[in-house]
Enzyme design. Structure first.
Site, PDB file in Angstrom:
ATOM      1  N   LYS A  35     -41.644 -34.149 -22.461  1.00  0.00           N
ATOM      2  CA  LYS A  35     -41.182 -33.052 -21.607  1.00  0.00           C
ATOM      3  C   LYS A  35     -41.080 -31.679 -22.278  1.00  0.00           C
ATOM      4  CE  LYS A  35     -36.344 -33.773 -22.669  1.00  0.00           C
ATOM      5  NZ  LYS A  35     -34.960 -33.794 -22.245  1.00  0.00           N
TER       6      LYS A  35
ATOM      7  N   SER B 121     -40.418 -32.326 -11.391  1.00  0.00           N
ATOM      8  CA  SER B 121     -39.686 -31.195 -11.952  1.00  0.00           C
ATOM      9  C   SER B 121     -39.934 -29.949 -11.111  1.00  0.00           C
ATOM     10  CB  SER B 121     -40.207 -30.954 -13.368  1.00  0.00           C
ATOM     11  OG  SER B 121     -39.794 -29.704 -13.845  1.00  0.00           O
TER      12      SER B 121
ATOM     13  N   THR C 198     -40.806 -27.455 -12.283  1.00  0.00           N
ATOM     14  CA  THR C 198     -41.938 -26.811 -12.935  1.00  0.00           C
ATOM     15  C   THR C 198     -43.191 -26.858 -12.039  1.00  0.00           C
ATOM     16  OG1 THR C 198     -43.136 -26.682 -15.033  1.00  0.00           O
ATOM     17  CG2 THR C 198     -42.781 -28.870 -14.176  1.00  0.00           C
TER      18      THR C 198
ATOM     19  N   TYR D   4     -47.597 -29.661 -19.597  1.00  0.00           N
ATOM     20  CA  TYR D   4     -46.497 -30.519 -19.144  1.00  0.00           C
ATOM     21  C   TYR D   4     -46.376 -30.444 -17.618  1.00  0.00           C
ATOM     22  CZ  TYR D   4     -41.747 -31.746 -17.771  1.00  0.00           C
ATOM     23  OH  TYR D   4     -40.673 -32.275 -17.107  1.00  0.00           O
TER      24      TYR D   4
ATOM     25  N   LYS E 144     -47.154 -33.287 -14.414  1.00  0.00           N
ATOM     26  CA  LYS E 144     -46.280 -33.670 -13.287  1.00  0.00           C
ATOM     27  C   LYS E 144     -47.013 -33.478 -11.949  1.00  0.00           C
ATOM     28  CE  LYS E 144     -42.513 -34.770 -15.506  1.00  0.00           C
ATOM     29  NZ  LYS E 144     -42.126 -36.175 -15.597  1.00  0.00           N
TER      30      LYS E 144
ATOM     31  N   TYR F 155     -36.479 -32.137 -10.151  1.00  0.00           N
ATOM     32  CA  TYR F 155     -35.200 -31.687 -10.711  1.00  0.00           C
ATOM     33  C   TYR F 155     -35.270 -30.206 -11.032  1.00  0.00           C
ATOM     34  CZ  TYR F 155     -35.416 -36.616 -12.345  1.00  0.00           C
ATOM     35  OH  TYR F 155     -35.584 -37.963 -12.478  1.00  0.00           O
ATOM     36  N   PHE F 156     -34.176 -29.517 -10.821  1.00  0.00           N
ATOM     37  CA  PHE F 156     -34.072 -28.142 -11.292  1.00  0.00           C
ATOM     38  C   PHE F 156     -33.577 -28.185 -12.751  1.00  0.00           C
ATOM     39  CE2 PHE F 156     -35.758 -25.282  -8.128  1.00  0.00           C
ATOM     40  CZ  PHE F 156     -36.228 -26.269  -7.262  1.00  0.00           C
TER      41      PHE F 156
ATOM     42  N   PRO G 130     -42.422 -15.831 -23.154  1.00  0.00           N
ATOM     43  CA  PRO G 130     -43.662 -15.898 -22.366  1.00  0.00           C
ATOM     44  C   PRO G 130     -43.622 -17.083 -21.399  1.00  0.00           C
ATOM     45  CG  PRO G 130     -44.150 -15.669 -24.709  1.00  0.00           C
ATOM     46  CD  PRO G 130     -42.670 -15.869 -24.602  1.00  0.00           C
ATOM     47  N   GLY G 131     -44.080 -16.844 -20.170  1.00  0.00           N
ATOM     48  CA  GLY G 131     -44.147 -17.927 -19.187  1.00  0.00           C
ATOM     49  C   GLY G 131     -42.887 -18.075 -18.345  1.00  0.00           C
TER      50      GLY G 131
HETATM   51  P1  NAD Z   1     -35.916 -37.788 -22.368  1.00  0.00           P
HETATM   52  O1  NAD Z   1     -36.963 -37.419 -23.350  1.00  0.00           O
HETATM   53  O2  NAD Z   1     -34.515 -37.826 -22.813  1.00  0.00           O
HETATM   54  O3  NAD Z   1     -36.280 -39.204 -21.702  1.00  0.00           O
HETATM   55  C1  NAD Z   1     -37.607 -39.647 -21.523  1.00  0.00           C
HETATM   56  C2  NAD Z   1     -37.710 -41.041 -22.136  1.00  0.00           C
HETATM   57  O4  NAD Z   1     -39.033 -41.540 -21.977  1.00  0.00           O
HETATM   58  C3  NAD Z   1     -37.394 -41.059 -23.633  1.00  0.00           C
HETATM   59  O5  NAD Z   1     -36.397 -42.027 -23.881  1.00  0.00           O
HETATM   60  C4  NAD Z   1     -38.733 -41.443 -24.292  1.00  0.00           C
HETATM   61  O6  NAD Z   1     -38.528 -42.217 -25.467  1.00  0.00           O
HETATM   62  C5  NAD Z   1     -39.398 -42.221 -23.181  1.00  0.00           C
HETATM   63  N1  NAD Z   1     -40.870 -42.245 -23.212  1.00  0.00           N
HETATM   64  C6  NAD Z   1     -41.727 -41.203 -23.312  1.00  0.00           C
HETATM   65  N2  NAD Z   1     -43.000 -41.636 -23.280  1.00  0.00           N
HETATM   66  C7  NAD Z   1     -42.955 -42.989 -23.138  1.00  0.00           C
HETATM   67  C8  NAD Z   1     -43.934 -44.005 -23.044  1.00  0.00           C
HETATM   68  N3  NAD Z   1     -45.253 -43.746 -23.118  1.00  0.00           N
HETATM   69  N4  NAD Z   1     -43.536 -45.287 -22.925  1.00  0.00           N
HETATM   70  C9  NAD Z   1     -42.229 -45.603 -22.868  1.00  0.00           C
HETATM   71  N5  NAD Z   1     -41.241 -44.673 -22.960  1.00  0.00           N
HETATM   72  C10 NAD Z   1     -41.604 -43.386 -23.101  1.00  0.00           C
HETATM   73  O7  NAD Z   1     -36.081 -36.810 -21.115  1.00  0.00           O
HETATM   74  P2  NAD Z   1     -35.122 -36.582 -19.856  1.00  0.00           P
HETATM   75  O8  NAD Z   1     -34.566 -35.219 -19.964  1.00  0.00           O
HETATM   76  O9  NAD Z   1     -34.222 -37.739 -19.690  1.00  0.00           O
HETATM   77  O10 NAD Z   1     -36.224 -36.546 -18.721  1.00  0.00           O
HETATM   78  C11 NAD Z   1     -36.565 -37.707 -17.959  1.00  0.00           C
HETATM   79  C12 NAD Z   1     -37.707 -37.353 -17.034  1.00  0.00           C
HETATM   80  O11 NAD Z   1     -37.315 -36.258 -16.207  1.00  0.00           O
HETATM   81  C13 NAD Z   1     -38.984 -36.904 -17.738  1.00  0.00           C
HETATM   82  O12 NAD Z   1     -40.084 -37.422 -17.041  1.00  0.00           O
HETATM   83  C14 NAD Z   1     -38.951 -35.398 -17.641  1.00  0.00           C
HETATM   84  O13 NAD Z   1     -40.231 -34.842 -17.654  1.00  0.00           O
HETATM   85  C15 NAD Z   1     -38.266 -35.194 -16.293  1.00  0.00           C
HETATM   86  N6  NAD Z   1     -37.572 -33.905 -16.177  1.00  0.00           N
HETATM   87  C16 NAD Z   1     -36.630 -33.543 -17.097  1.00  0.00           C
HETATM   88  C17 NAD Z   1     -35.990 -32.295 -16.990  1.00  0.00           C
HETATM   89  C18 NAD Z   1     -34.978 -31.846 -18.017  1.00  0.00           C
HETATM   90  O14 NAD Z   1     -34.711 -30.646 -18.092  1.00  0.00           O
HETATM   91  N7  NAD Z   1     -34.361 -32.735 -18.792  1.00  0.00           N
HETATM   92  C19 NAD Z   1     -36.311 -31.431 -15.932  1.00  0.00           C
HETATM   93  C20 NAD Z   1     -37.252 -31.840 -14.989  1.00  0.00           C
HETATM   94  C21 NAD Z   1     -37.881 -33.092 -15.125  1.00  0.00           C
HETATM   95  N1  UFG Z   2     -32.950 -19.105 -22.318  1.00  0.00           N
HETATM   96  C1  UFG Z   2     -32.465 -18.206 -23.217  1.00  0.00           C
HETATM   97  N2  UFG Z   2     -32.331 -18.607 -24.510  1.00  0.00           N
HETATM   98  C2  UFG Z   2     -32.639 -19.854 -24.934  1.00  0.00           C
HETATM   99  C3  UFG Z   2     -33.132 -20.776 -23.988  1.00  0.00           C
HETATM  100  C4  UFG Z   2     -33.283 -20.368 -22.687  1.00  0.00           C
HETATM  101  O1  UFG Z   2     -32.172 -17.043 -22.892  1.00  0.00           O
HETATM  102  O2  UFG Z   2     -32.501 -20.165 -26.134  1.00  0.00           O
HETATM  103  C5  UFG Z   2     -33.056 -18.694 -20.901  1.00  0.00           C
HETATM  104  C6  UFG Z   2     -34.460 -18.766 -20.347  1.00  0.00           C
HETATM  105  O3  UFG Z   2     -35.137 -17.576 -20.583  1.00  0.00           O
HETATM  106  C7  UFG Z   2     -34.188 -19.044 -18.864  1.00  0.00           C
HETATM  107  C8  UFG Z   2     -32.900 -19.877 -18.888  1.00  0.00           C
HETATM  108  O4  UFG Z   2     -32.282 -19.613 -20.125  1.00  0.00           O
HETATM  109  O5  UFG Z   2     -33.919 -17.847 -18.200  1.00  0.00           O
HETATM  110  C9  UFG Z   2     -33.144 -21.369 -18.753  1.00  0.00           C
HETATM  111  O6  UFG Z   2     -34.083 -21.773 -19.738  1.00  0.00           O
HETATM  112  P1  UFG Z   2     -34.346 -23.322 -20.079  1.00  0.00           P
HETATM  113  O7  UFG Z   2     -35.331 -23.357 -21.192  1.00  0.00           O
HETATM  114  O8  UFG Z   2     -33.059 -24.021 -20.272  1.00  0.00           O
HETATM  115  O9  UFG Z   2     -34.960 -23.887 -18.719  1.00  0.00           O
HETATM  116  P2  UFG Z   2     -36.277 -23.454 -17.905  1.00  0.00           P
HETATM  117  O10 UFG Z   2     -35.825 -23.108 -16.529  1.00  0.00           O
HETATM  118  O11 UFG Z   2     -37.075 -22.456 -18.628  1.00  0.00           O
HETATM  119  O12 UFG Z   2     -37.117 -24.807 -17.900  1.00  0.00           O
HETATM  120  C10 UFG Z   2     -36.512 -26.099 -17.740  1.00  0.00           C
HETATM  121  C11 UFG Z   2     -37.388 -27.135 -18.422  1.00  0.00           C
HETATM  122  C12 UFG Z   2     -38.724 -27.205 -17.726  1.00  0.00           C
HETATM  123  C13 UFG Z   2     -38.490 -27.520 -16.289  1.00  0.00           C
HETATM  124  C14 UFG Z   2     -37.577 -26.494 -15.650  1.00  0.00           C
HETATM  125  C15 UFG Z   2     -37.260 -26.878 -14.234  1.00  0.00           C
HETATM  126  O13 UFG Z   2     -37.574 -26.804 -19.786  1.00  0.00           O
HETATM  127  O14 UFG Z   2     -39.488 -28.231 -18.277  1.00  0.00           O
HETATM  128  O15 UFG Z   2     -36.359 -26.415 -16.392  1.00  0.00           O
HETATM  129  O16 UFG Z   2     -36.778 -28.188 -14.200  1.00  0.00           O
HETATM  130  F1  UFG Z   2     -39.671 -27.504 -15.637  1.00  0.00           F
END
Ligand code: NAD
Ligand code: UFG
Length: 353
Positions: A84, A124, A126, A148, A152, A176-177, A292-293
């Site tokens: 992720k 996500s 995203t 990434y 998704k 998820y947000f 960026p992004g």
């Molecule tokens: P995390 O990294 O804590 O959990 C993901 C788990 O998947 C890990 O335990 C990792 O070891 C396991 N994994 C990865 N590749 C694997 C594979 N090939 N086989 C078996 N296990 C594998 O991440 P999280 O924050 O708990 O996120 C869970 C899901 O939610 C992910 O798919 C992520 O993309 C999605 N998501 C997370 C966020 C966030 O901000 N945390 C936001 C939006 C979506």
């Molecule tokens: N930010 C900072 N400083 C930091 C980190 C973040 O100012 O050190 C700011 C960012 O610019 C943004 C906000 O805090 O304005 C949130 O940033 P995050 O990196 O925590 O989260 P994002 O919204 O950029 O992205 C996250 C995940 C993505 C996912 C998205 C929506 O990283 O993978 O949430 O779920 F797609």
């Protein structure tokens, strides 16, 4: 009948396993531990007093995954497993596509073989790309800005195609947000590898003294204080959302996407203030260039989840910050010191297969 949780040792997965166990479900976890520790599951079984069956298996290993399905009576899958880190996905895109998309295809193939066609998938916000129209609904345009996000988006399309090919599949796609916070016990939480990329773990590590200061990426967005606005959601609310989605896929076939957010945006500086209030610690910060992004504002319209799943987020940002802080304080280095094979922490309720 059991629920298979892929990626169940991770941040959101471990919180969801806890909710599933408390609701009386049997839980089987498959995780390769590439970004997590088995300690999270030991703690989940301690907190719930319930048994978890754990397989350290990579989704890309079809043979081993087949064995998991062969050995258990699985009724549905909650699919969290995936990589992720946005920045890393730009550096090693093929690895991200292979792991996230390849892993999902293999999982679906094995599910199909065993006639298990119910899945809750972790997508996500995203997938909405650089959407500048808020609040974001499930019908907002979809796009990807990095590998990434594209993984998704492609998985969502694959799941749609799967349903078109066979209408007996039942799939909930949860977008998820910004998940933050931790279980209120402080025993499980987010444990990022290295320096965190995301705001909340960065703030917590500054507050606990592990990092010096927060970089605030940009203060010239069109927001109340110029800093980026996001829809932060408590991980426990998110976990509950999975149980509601599970109930839905048990009842109806189809493929539906749902936003899981609060519908309320907060700026970076509002999050810093909330964290300072609940922790009593100062979080020094410095304004830097935009990252960026990044987009300025991103928050959800979560009414579809309320209408169709009966789910609403209940916890506010102070509770999110307080729970994140409790986890950080009692685990300043996360699960880090604990080895994945340590027998010192053996728990008879965690059955390692
Ligand atoms: P995390 O990294 O804590 O959990 C993901 C788990 O998947 C890990 O335990 C990792 O070891 C396991 N994994 C990865 N590749 C694997 C594979 N090939 N086989 C078996 N296990 C594998 O991440 P999280 O924050 O708990 O996120 C869970 C899901 O939610 C992910 O798919 C992520 O993309 C999605 N998501 C997370 C966020 C966030 O901000 N945390 C936001 C939006 C979506
Ligand atoms: N930010 C900072 N400083 C930091 C980190 C973040 O100012 O050190 C700011 C960012 O610019 C943004 C906000 O805090 O304005 C949130 O940033 P995050 O990196 O925590 O989260 P994002 O919204 O950029 O992205 C996250 C995940 C993505 C996912 C998205 C929506 O990283 O993978 O949430 O779920 F797609």
């Amino acid at each position: 009948m059991a629920i298979l949780v892929t990626g169940g040792a991770g941040y959101i997965g471990s919180h969801t396993c806890l909710e599933l166990l408390n609701a009386g479900h049997e839980v089987i976890v498959v995780d390769n531990l590439s970004n997590s520790s088995i300690e999270s599951l030991r703690r989940v079984s301690e907190l719930t007093g319930k048994t978890i069956k754990f397989y350290q298996v990579d989704l890309l290993n079809k043979e081993k995954l087949d064995t998991v399905f062969g050995q258990n009576n699985i009724e549905a899958v909650i699919h969290f497993a995936g990589l992720k880190a946005v920045g890393e996905s730009v550096e090693i895109p093929l690895f991200y596509y292979h792991n996230n998309i390849g892993g999902t295809i293999i999982l679906c193939e094995v599910m199909k073989k065993y006639g298990i066609k119910r899945m809750v998938f972790s997508s996500s916000a995203t997938v909405y790309g650089m959407s500048e129209t808020t609040p974001i609904t499930e019908n907002s345009p979809l796009s990807a800005t990095n590998p990434y996000g594209r993984s998704k988006l492609i998985i969502e399309e694959i799941l749609n195609d799967l349903y078109v090919s066979d209408n007996s599949w039942s799939i909930a796609v949860l977008r998820y947000f910004n998940p933050i916070g931790a279980h209120k016990s402080g025993r499980i939480g987010e444990d990022p590898n290295g320096v965190p990329n995301n705001l909340m773990p960065y703030i917590s590590q500054v507050a606990v003294g592990r990092l010096k200061e927060l970089s605030v990426y940009g203060n010239d967005y069109l927001t109340l204080d110029g800093t980026g606005v996001r829809d932060y959601i408590h991980v426990e609310d998110l976990a509950r959302g999975h149980l509601k989605a599970l109930k839905k896929i048990m009842a109806d076939s189809g493929v539906e996407a749902y936003n899981l957010g609060t519908g309320q945006g907060y700026s970076v500086l509002e999050m810093v203030s909330a964290f300072e209030r609940v922790s009593g610690k100062l979080v020094p910060y410095r304004i830097r260039d935009r990252r960026p992004g990044d987009i300025g504002i991103c928050y959800s319209d979560p009414t579809k989840a309320e209408r169709e799943l009966g789910w609403v987020a209940e916890k506010g940002i102070e509770e999110m910050c307080l729970d994140a802080w409790r986890w950080q304080l009692s685990n300043p280095n996360g699960y880090q010191e604990l080895s994945n094979t340590s027998s010192e922490f053996e728990n008879p309720r965690l059955i390692v297969m």
